[in-house]
Design an enzyme around this catalytic site. Structure first.
Site: not given
Ligand code: ATP
Length: 680
Positions: A376, A372, A26
């Site tokens: 997943d 996490d 990730d």
């Molecule tokens: P990882 O690298 O662990 O996959 P990430 O946080 O970049 O994590 P996601 O959690 O799947 O990936 O989030 C994808 C997208 O969703 C992010 O790029 C962001 O734009 C949006 N996002 C993340 N958290 C939130 C939230 N709490 N509410 C709304 N949108 C969110």
């Protein structure tokens, strides 16, 4: 491994760690610090006047609600909440949020409960402040840190009543909340810009607070801003939007998430962890490929990878970076080729992680996958090593083989190195036991072949096997990692513990151990000043002694002294051989005996025990041994020490042949440094 923050849930996975060929990691929180802070905001202006969009810069990189907002001209905004879009950004950030920001007086800092993304938005709401008197920084600064932590957020939560919400999910990448205030319903939505902007038909204008329809050129401008935030500034981007609703509506559905009014685009800093660069480089030198798998935007992820600095050998990410939808659109054959070169997989949903694991496994890769979330779990179960984050859900943890207490990518790499070291130590243990047992067999076999008396009696063999071999063998389990443990390619899953070359090495060492033991015995009879100085042929014809006339009594063949010498040679040569096993291929000059003090201690203890049975009655009677003289000890050392020289020579050959093999493998262009790649 727990000390390295890698908590192993299934023991066999320690062995699999040494075979890992691909780590799918990730991005957020694993490669980055997860200390997020909003650094940029982009809003749209009234369409007739001036530039289409305006940008604001926000200072402060911690969760402290202290920071200044500057406009694009670099002027500080004294009352940010007077700007219509910033005011709505603050409202949306405070209401469409599940996290908590609080002050911890014990640690004297602001702490988050919940997701960093959401906490960063709460902090932004505090920095924007409130309309009217309360927004004045001086008024807010008079509050105690405890009250200040969420003062503005609480204000908005009191102004609106939350009616219903649609939680954030990784598939939708957005979250919505329906609120009501003064006979008016309103939905606040935040999420990945790609998901939000495509659902917007209107836009809130910053200069006059009016609403205008979202024209194509404004969309294009927002897209350009998004690319610049993500690609140039490595910001994690979220778009915020809202929609007026009838007051009677009591619940929100997916259908309501359309015809939205765009409020603004926020870009968050999430710096990479310092230790990740070296950890990634160490993976590359260990022949392990790292694929960054993230739900985040492709441009942000590529920019972060560039910032980490471990992918400098790649000209660009063309052909190596795919979004999940780009990958799915490829024909099957190209997917296979893409998988062989991929280093970045973005905008993924949890189901893509499982698909990725399966596809890599079909290419005979041994895959470690991090995760996490609840969703997943299938990918973690499917992976050869499922790695859950310590901060992750209980479901992910229970589906995993290993939990990272600190969520840190570097801990995965440390665990791989430790897994390899544990396997090597197991091999060293086996190698030590095999070579010492071969030694005993050779000794008995050679004595029988030469026709000399029995060199060792059973009780002596038992002593060597159970006591003097056992202690150093156990201590070998505490060997430190070889310095080159992350410079060799991953072990094949079906690779034999003992291969042909290693077995040859055992045979050579074992043969020497056996011959030295017999030599000690023969030396006492033929050459020792304290011995009978028999001609060699008398010794090999000892069984006919009583039938011949001899100048010596036949009882000398029952003397306990020669077998004491050969038993002591066996013990001492084994102690030297234990030192040989500090490392499979590294010289004793590189990995010195002091690197494993347990081994040094066990050797000292073994020698003390052995000396005890030689010099203390009735132990010496029990083991059929006698005290030895200095002359005996000198010869024992001369006979035993060469085992170190022999193994050093064998290690030298191992190192060199392996070096050649590995450098041939490194000719893979994707592992070459940039300069060499150009030359090619
Ligand atoms: P990882 O690298 O662990 O996959 P990430 O946080 O970049 O994590 P996601 O959690 O799947 O990936 O989030 C994808 C997208 O969703 C992010 O790029 C962001 O734009 C949006 N996002 C993340 N958290 C939130 C939230 N709490 N509410 C709304 N949108 C969110």
């Amino acid at each position: 491994m727990a000390r390295l923050n890698a908590i192993v849930r299934s023991l066999p996975s320690v062995e699999t760690l040494g075979c890992t060929t691909v780590i799918c990691s990730d991005k957020t929180g694993t490669l980055t610090t997860n200390m997020m802070s909003v650094s940029k905001i982009c809003v749209v202006n009234s369409l007739q006047l001036g530039p289409t969009t305006s940008e604001f810069h926000v200072t402060g990189t911690t969760y402290a609600p202290e920071g200044i907002i500057f406009d694009s001209a670099g002027s500080q905004l004294d009352f940010p909440a007077q700007s219509p879009c910033l005011l709505h950004v603050a409202m949306c950030s405070a209401l469409c949020n599940e996290s908590t920001l609080q002050y911890n007086p014990d640690k004297s800092n602001y702490e988050k409960i919940g997701e960093s993304t959401e906490v960063a938005l709460r902090v932004l709401a505090e920095k924007v402040g409130l309309p009217g008197f309360d927004s004045m920084p001086s008024a807010l600064n008079k509050l105690t840190k405890h009250d200040r932590a969420s003062y503005c957020n609480h204000y908005w939560e009191n102004q609106f009543k939350k009616v219903s919400s649609l939680d954030f999910s990784r598939d939708r990448k957005m979250m919505s909340v329906l609120c009501s205030r003064m006979q008016q319903g309103i939905i606040f939505i935040k999420g990945a810009p790609e998901s939000i902007i495509s659902r917007c038909s209107n836009v809130l204008c910053n200069d006059d607070g009016s609403t205008a329809s979202l024209a194509p050129h404004v969309r294009a401008e927002l897209e350009a801003r998004l690319q610049s935030f993500a690609g140039k500034e490595t910001l994690r981007c979220l778009a915020l939007a809202m929609k007026w609703m009838p007051i009677e509506q009591q619940s929100i559905s997916y259908d309501d998430e359309k015809d939205l009014t765009f409020i603004g685009l926020v870009g968050m800093l999430d710096p990479p962890r310092d230790e990740v660069r070296n950890a990634m480089l160490s993976c590359m030198s260990a022949g392990i490929r790292v694929i960054v798998v993230t739900g985040d935007n492709k441009a942000t992820a590529e920019s972060l990878c560039r910032q980490i600095g471990a992918f400098d050998h790649l000209e660009d990410f063309a052909g190596r970076s795919y979004t999940a939808s780009e990958f799915e659109e490829l024909p099957a054959l190209q997917q296979t080729l893409a998988l062989q070169r991929m280093v970045l997989f973005t905008r993924v949903e949890p189901s893509h992680k499982k698909m990725l694991v399966e596809a890599l496994q079909r290419q005979n890769e041994v895959v470690a996958m991090t995760g996490d979330g609840v969703n997943d779990a299938p990918a973690l179960k499917k992976a050869d090593i499922g790695i859950a984050m310590g901060s992750g859900t209980a479901v992910a943890k229970s589906a995993s083989d290993m939990v990272l207490a600190d969520d840190n990518f570097a801990s995965i790499v440390a665990a791989v190195a430790e897994g390899r070291a544990i396997y090597n130590n197991t091999k060293q243990f086996i190698r030590y036991m095999i070579s010492s047992n071969i030694g005993e067999v050779v000794c008995i076999f050679v004595a029988a072949m030469l026709g000399i008396p029995e060199t060792l009696v059973p009780v002596q063999l038992l002593w060597v096997n159970l006591v003097t071999d056992g202690l150093p063998a156990t201590a070998i389990g505490f060997n430190k990692q070889d310095s080159d443990v992350m410079k060799v390619k991953p072990r094949k899953v079906n690779e034999a513990v003992v291969n042909g070359w290693l077995f040859f090495r055992y045979l050579v060492i074992g043969a020497y151990v056996g011959l030295a033991t017999v030599a000690g015995f023969v030396w006492w009879f033929v050459y020792s000043e304290n011995g009978p100085k028999l001609p060699y042929h008398e010794l090999i014809n000892f069984d006919t002694c009583s039938t011949r006339e001899t100048t010596y009594p036949c009882t000398i063949f029952e003397d306990r002294h020669p077998s004491t010498v050969s038993m002591t040679v066996l013990v001492v040569v084994e102690m030297f051989n234990a030192l040989n096993n500090l490392s499979e291929n590294q010289s004793l000059l590189v990995i010195t005996p002091w690197s494993n003090l347990w081994l040094v201690g066990s050797i000292i203890l073994t020698m003390v025990l052995h000396i005890l049975i030689l010099y203390v009655q009735p132990l010496s009677v029990l083991f059929s041994v006698t005290p030895l003289s200095w002359a005996d000890w000198t010869v024992i050392l001369y006979l035993s020490f060469p085992v170190i020289i022999i193994d050093e020579i064998l290690k030298f050959f191992s190192r060199n042949s392996r070096g050649v093999r590995f450098s041939l493998r490194l000719r893979r262009p994707d592992l070459l440094p940039k300069k060499e790649l150009h030359n090619k």
